[in-house]
Scaffold this motif. Structure first.
Motif, mmCIF file in Angstrom:
data_model
loop_
_atom_site.group_PDB
_atom_site.id
_atom_site.type_symbol
_atom_site.label_atom_id
_atom_site.label_comp_id
_atom_site.label_asym_id
_atom_site.label_seq_id
_atom_site.Cartn_x
_atom_site.Cartn_y
_atom_site.Cartn_z
ATOM 1 N N ALA A 13 0.843 -1.203 0.000
ATOM 2 C CA ALA A 13 0.000 0.000 0.000
ATOM 3 C C ALA A 13 0.877 1.252 0.000
ATOM 4 O O ALA A 13 0.559 2.259 -0.642
ATOM 5 C CB ALA A 13 -0.914 -0.009 1.225
ATOM 6 N N GLU A 14 2.015 1.195 0.678
ATOM 7 C CA GLU A 14 2.916 2.356 0.711
ATOM 8 C C GLU A 14 3.479 2.635 -0.685
ATOM 9 O O GLU A 14 3.565 3.784 -1.122
ATOM 10 C CB GLU A 14 4.049 2.096 1.716
ATOM 11 N N ILE A 15 3.837 1.554 -1.424
ATOM 12 C CA ILE A 15 4.338 1.711 -2.801
ATOM 13 C C ILE A 15 3.309 2.476 -3.640
ATOM 14 O O ILE A 15 3.633 3.401 -4.382
ATOM 15 C CB ILE A 15 4.606 0.328 -3.441
ATOM 16 N N VAL A 16 2.038 2.095 -3.493
ATOM 17 C CA VAL A 16 0.982 2.699 -4.317
ATOM 18 C C VAL A 16 0.699 4.129 -3.868
ATOM 19 O O VAL A 16 0.670 5.062 -4.679
ATOM 20 C CB VAL A 16 -0.316 1.847 -4.234
ATOM 21 N N PHE A 17 0.528 4.316 -2.577
ATOM 22 C CA PHE A 17 0.135 5.639 -2.073
ATOM 23 C C PHE A 17 1.220 6.676 -2.349
ATOM 24 O O PHE A 17 0.943 7.801 -2.757
ATOM 25 C CB PHE A 17 -0.153 5.550 -0.571
#
Ligand code: SF4
Length: 278
Positions: A252-256
């Protein structure tokens, strides 16, 4: 049928896994219904498909970046087409069996290898369902037909769920849930390992239905001249749940933050993005 447990597996379930889950219960904070509190609470406003959280063929997570940030579609290779066709065949055969349409035939496509695998798994599934149905009907002559169907084939297949409470997609499809034995299944084709899907499915189901799901089963199918089936029946314990949360949060951090994690070291030859990834 691929989701029926044999006698040895049932013994392992009742004499090993169930007692283990009672002796060493899942901590409350790792139950899906505690989605609103740490560590299950998700902090990024992102909805990840389950296959991106649980698929582990790209160790750096660049597949997540390509799919969710760059919105690139990879090239569908044979293993993926075969996997999709086999999932559809198992689900389709169970649906037909529940309608007592045991003579139904599977769909065909343009690839003979896929057709052969589909026919093997279709015949196996529908025959096992028919046998279970006839056995249950013979043992309970006063049960209604609906009762016999629902107890002899206690499977919700491709069960659709909204995983957004846990930061997942709102159209998750659980491969299978056995509602009489309370077991969640993940169906795999080929030598793919891992228990992340069953863990993710259990957490999402707990977040919605607020009922504990402790047991998962990974069913691995291989196709040669005949069909071979292996089952990995397991307790969805605290360790697996913590690993799933870690995977979800890292991806999720990669995407956000739109972070390109760079190329992984050992890329699979079956990676969908191998032609894009430099
Ligand atoms: S080619 Fe390698 S780094 Fe790129 S997405 Fe595939 S596995 Fe990941």
């Amino acid at each position: 049928m691929v989701y029926y447990l044999n006698e040895v597996e049932l013994k392992y379930l009742t004499l090993n896994l169930r007692p283990a889950s009672r002796l060493n219960p899942v901590p409350e904070e790792l139950r899906g219904w505690n989605w609103h509190s740490p560590p299950l609470k998700h902090y990024y406003d992102v909805k990840l498909p389950m296959y991106l959280i649980c698929g582990n063929y790209c160790s750096s997570g660049r597949d997540v970046y390509f799919t969710m940030v760059e919105k690139v579609k990879g090239e569908e290779l044979f293993p993926l087409s075969l996997g999709k066709a086999v999932h559809n065949a198992v689900a389709g055969a169970i649906r037909e069996a529940k309608k007592l349409n045991f003579d139904a035939k599977p769909f065909e496509c343009g690839d003979e290898r896929v057709n052969k695998a589909v026919k093997l798994v279709w015949d196996y599934t529908i025959t096992a369902c028919k046998s279970a149905f006839l056995k249950a009907r013979a043992e309970q002559p006063y049960a209604s037909e609906e009762d016999v169907v629902l107890t002899s084939m206690p499977f919700l297949v491709e069960h659709r769920l909204d995983g957004s409470l846990l930061g997942c997609s709102d159209i998750i499809a659980v491969d299978c849930y056995d509602y009489l034995h309370n077991i969640v299944f993940d169906l795999k084709v080929g030598e793919v390992k891992g228990r992340m899907y069953t863990t993710g499915y259990a957490l999402v189901m707990e977040s919605i239905y607020e009922t504990p799901i402790d047991i998962g089963c990974v069913v691995t199918l291989n196709f040669g001249d005949s069909l071979t089936i292996k089952k990995d029946l397991h307790y969805i314990d605290a360790n697996l749940r913590s690993r799933w949360i870690e995977e979800r949060d890292g991806k999720a951090e990669i995407v956000f933050k739109e972070l390109d994690p760079g190329k992984a070291e050992n890329c699979s030859k079956f990676c969908l993005f191998k032609d894009l990834c430099l």
